[in-house]
Design an enzyme around this catalytic site. Sequence first.
Site, PDB file in Angstrom:
ATOM      1  N   GLY A 156       4.033   1.492  -7.303  1.00 48.35           N
ATOM      2  CA  GLY A 156       3.001   2.221  -8.031  1.00 48.35           C
ATOM      3  C   GLY A 156       2.006   2.862  -7.095  1.00 48.35           C
ATOM      4  O   GLY A 156       1.858   2.468  -5.934  1.00 48.35           O
ATOM      5  N   ARG A 157       1.337   3.873  -7.628  1.00 44.18           N
ATOM      6  CA  ARG A 157       0.260   4.528  -6.889  1.00 44.18           C
ATOM      7  C   ARG A 157      -0.944   4.588  -7.803  1.00 44.18           C
ATOM      8  O   ARG A 157      -0.915   5.250  -8.821  1.00 44.18           O
ATOM      9  CB  ARG A 157       0.671   5.934  -6.443  1.00 44.18           C
ATOM     10  CG  ARG A 157       1.860   5.916  -5.483  1.00 44.18           C
ATOM     11  CD  ARG A 157       2.198   7.309  -4.982  1.00 44.18           C
ATOM     12  NE  ARG A 157       3.409   7.283  -4.172  1.00 44.18           N
ATOM     13  CZ  ARG A 157       3.436   7.012  -2.880  1.00 44.18           C
ATOM     14  NH1 ARG A 157       2.298   6.774  -2.250  1.00 44.18           N
ATOM     15  NH2 ARG A 157       4.569   7.001  -2.214  1.00 44.18           N
ATOM     16  N   GLY A 158      -1.995   3.855  -7.442  1.00 42.76           N
ATOM     17  CA  GLY A 158      -3.190   3.809  -8.256  1.00 42.76           C
ATOM     18  C   GLY A 158      -4.210   4.829  -7.813  1.00 42.76           C
ATOM     19  O   GLY A 158      -3.959   5.669  -6.951  1.00 42.76           O
ATOM     20  N   GLY A 206      -4.980   3.700  -4.074  1.00 41.37           N
ATOM     21  CA  GLY A 206      -4.032   3.298  -3.054  1.00 41.37           C
ATOM     22  C   GLY A 206      -2.612   3.171  -3.563  1.00 41.37           C
ATOM     23  O   GLY A 206      -2.331   3.388  -4.741  1.00 41.37           O
ATOM     24  N   LYS A 220      -1.620  -3.857  -2.332  1.00 42.65           N
ATOM     25  CA  LYS A 220      -2.132  -2.487  -2.407  1.00 42.65           C
ATOM     26  C   LYS A 220      -2.689  -2.085  -1.044  1.00 42.65           C
ATOM     27  O   LYS A 220      -3.585  -2.733  -0.504  1.00 42.65           O
ATOM     28  CB  LYS A 220      -3.225  -2.361  -3.471  1.00 42.65           C
ATOM     29  CG  LYS A 220      -3.846  -0.956  -3.507  1.00 42.65           C
ATOM     30  CD  LYS A 220      -4.986  -0.840  -4.496  1.00 42.65           C
ATOM     31  CE  LYS A 220      -4.455  -0.666  -5.881  1.00 42.65           C
ATOM     32  NZ  LYS A 220      -5.537  -0.341  -6.846  1.00 42.65           N
ATOM     33  N   ASP A 256     -11.129   3.725 -16.008  1.00 40.62           N
ATOM     34  CA  ASP A 256      -9.837   4.412 -15.974  1.00 40.62           C
ATOM     35  C   ASP A 256      -8.804   3.615 -16.759  1.00 40.62           C
ATOM     36  O   ASP A 256      -7.710   3.323 -16.268  1.00 40.62           O
ATOM     37  CB  ASP A 256      -9.384   4.619 -14.531  1.00 40.62           C
ATOM     38  CG  ASP A 256      -8.267   5.680 -14.420  1.00 40.62           C
ATOM     39  OD1 ASP A 256      -8.103   6.465 -15.384  1.00 40.62           O
ATOM     40  OD2 ASP A 256      -7.581   5.717 -13.397  1.00 40.62           O
TER      41      ASP A 256
END
Length: 999
Positions: free
Chosen positions: A676-678, A681, A697, A817
């Site tokens: 995943g890409r938050g 990061g 992360k 978010d």
Amino acid sequence: MEQTLLVWILGFLSLSFTLIDGVRAHPQEAQILLQMKQKFQDPQNVLNNWNDSSDAPCNWEGITCNSQTGMVIEIAFEGISLKGSLDAVICNLESLEMIHLPFTDLNGSLPLMENCSKLHYLNLTTNSLSGSLPDFTPLKSLQVLDLTTNEFSGEFPESLGNLFELRSLNLAENDFTAGPIPLKLKNLTKLRELYLADCNLIREIPLFIFNFTDLGLLDLSNNHLRGSIPKEIGNLKELYQFYLFLNDLSGGIPPEIGNLTLLQYFDASQNILTGSIPEEIGNMKELVVLLLDRNNLSGQIPESIGEIPYLQSLSLYQNRLTGPLPPKLGSLSKFNTMDVSENRLNGTLPKDICKGGNMQYFLALENFFTGNLPESYGRDCKSLIRFRINKNNLSGKVPDGIWGLPHVKILDLSSNEFEGGISSEIRNAKNLSQLSIFANRFSGSLVPEIGMALQLFKIEANNNRLTGSLPKEIGNLTQLDVLNLQENMLEGSIPVEIGLCNSLSVISLAGNHFKGPIPETLGSIQNLNSLNLSNNELSGSIPASLGLLKLSSVDFSNNRLTGPVSHSLLSVGDSQSFAGNPGLCTEVSSIRSILRVCSVSHDKLEVKRTKFASGFIVGVATCILVMGLILLHRYRRNLPASKAENSSWSFKAFHNLSFSAEEISGVLLRKQNVIGRGASGTVYRVDLPNNEVVAVKHLWTSSKMEEDANNFDNRHHNKQNVFREHEDRQAKAEVETLGTIRHKNIVKLYCYLSNSHSNLLVYEYMPQGNLFDALHSDDGRGGHVLDWPARYRIALGTARGLAYLHQDCSPAIVHRDVKSTNILLDNFYEAKVADFGVSKVLQASRKGADSGTGFVGTHGYIAPEYAYSLKVTEKSDVYSFGVVLLELITGKRPNEPEYGENRDIVYWLTRKISSKESTVDVLDSKISMSFEEDMIKVLKVAMLCVQRLPALRPSMREAVQMLVDADPCSISNSKTTLKQQNDSTEVKSDLTFQFSRQM
């Protein structure tokens, strides 16, 4: 004579046939309407009888003709879907006087209607019409123009000033270019209604408006108007509704407002008004609603306000008002709602405020009120729904009747100086969901009758002087979520019946005199998240069943407990969670545990030593191999070894760990392990040597900065510094937020590592990925289709996690978010909220909002108020959560092409409901329709959460309670009515509710 009469009769019949023939003889109008029909898709087939086989359009659906001439004078449809554009050919209907087409899915631009000279009524509200408005000059007869809630843009139309006959002008909620109200509108002297809310208006209110002496309604709310309220407002003596909320108006309220003796509704909230409330406001004897909250008003509340005979709602919260409340407030009217919270008011509370028998919302928290609660409150305030007087200096005994208010949902008396006991009258509080009486001087026992208040969701009675035992009747409260009785003088044993409270997530009984064993039944409370039994006199062992729960926080310290502590409980608590219990021990030695190792046999000890030695050798070998790979990796990336060797890791752990910092710092973060890409990061899956899987992360800002971070020449030195500062801020935000959180529905942060090149956050690994992929993935990542019980569990878990952040963390935490990609799932589809890279801890400010200017959030989830305020509050998270609920219910993404350009799922669903299409049509067809009723219940919750005005949305705690009532596995869910009340207004839960401001 007879011959003359015969001639007259024949003549009359001839004329009658001519008129009848005239009614039928307008085929050209039929053709005009059929040409119009070609522009519509008509998915509901409402225009079926518009066809060539009939030349009598007067009989067609939606058409009205003049009874004498047979000419079309009215076209009217409402709440049906035409899905098309309006053709200028409509103006070829020579006698057309009225066009009424609200909520009909019209799109495209509004044509130039130069031939509609007889048109006097045009209503196209709540459609998708766009583009600039045409020249209205030809519409000389127009009296009513309503284009509310469309997508018109461009300059505010000056040509409206040519419509001298206009009585009602409504252009609210369109996206005009920012500009002032055009001077040319001064010609509209016959106006009776002027509705320009949310039109992007700027500058001052023009004085010419106050020459419209026939004006009855003036709405300039939700714009960017500045300056003062002109004293000329006193000229509008016919005004009955006046709305100025959500602007930037400053200065004082002019005393001339007292001239508006017919005014019923006045809302100037959310401005920056200063000065005092004028005494003359009491001259408005017809006033029903007065809203001046969230300003900078000071001085005393005029006594004359208490003498307004019809006043029902008074909202003055978040100002700087001083002095007492008007003594006659509520005594002369059907007073319903009062919110004077967060001021500097003092004195005693008015004794007759509930005299009218209609009071529902009594909110006076965070002031300096003193004295006792009047006895009359227990008698006259039976209609109260919310009674919040916390954080004052009130004292004395609480009248018995207040404990038993039959309709009250929230009773908050906390942080005062009340004394006496809890009355057995609480048995009558059949609707009570939140009882907050903490930080007072209450004494006596927790009466058994509390078990009859079956709707209780939260009991907060901590920091009082309660004595006696915890009654076994507490087990009747099956909806109870929070039980906090810490810091009292309760005694006796903890009743086993507490295990019947299967909805409990928080239990805190710390700082009492409880004795005996910890009940085994606590282990049956599957939702239990936090358990604090510290500082009591409990004995015996800690039940092994507690180790099977998904606890996030435990504290058993300072008791008389004995026996072994399971590894699972040790991993939840910190080093002090078991201190002060000399009899406790651990079967596995740990540097993070202060407990002694339980005694074991010599053979077992030798086995453990052998295993430790073998593990040590393997660990050393692994470290040598990993360090070699790291050096090789750095060499390949041309990174100077000397710099790498000088990079030392700082390490901070937040839980008892089964792995070391070296095991994490030594891993290689490969692209093939990205999960995943938050917002802050990239997240990797990492398999540790002990077979545990974690998520790591690696905090970066962008690929460009990542590339710059690997160049150490002087040209990039400044960029590196900027990058490092930004990365450090991101790391600090997430660490400070997550490091203190203990909740089963919040992703667990194990530890944090940092050196001069990287920041690493180590989380628990969530094997089922994120909710977005589970719902929408086309590549198979979503696996099987989530059934409704699974989706419901995800919704409820997410709500509980957010409610914890908003209302159980101090200060409150706003996620900022919330979206389906930030909701992670374990193997049992339990939801956990993740990614706090952009989270914000609310400071103890009066506004309670994030004032930062950096853009946060994700398109489709962002609350509408963010567009004009750039402020994010808990209610912004509630809106985003509502969007997630809509994803779960419909199976659709927040943004889909079918919604239309720049439209989202909220808009699409609102249109579906407002056009009276079947609600069932919006439910995800992949789910069995046997859950239809349950899904619609959650849909109602979602629609409450995504309301346009933040004040009308529920809190997350209230959303949790409504979702609990919608449990598809509950036997009694079909008997539960979903209701939601706002602090200042009752919100309709009917799905046809239009998103307008409610008084």
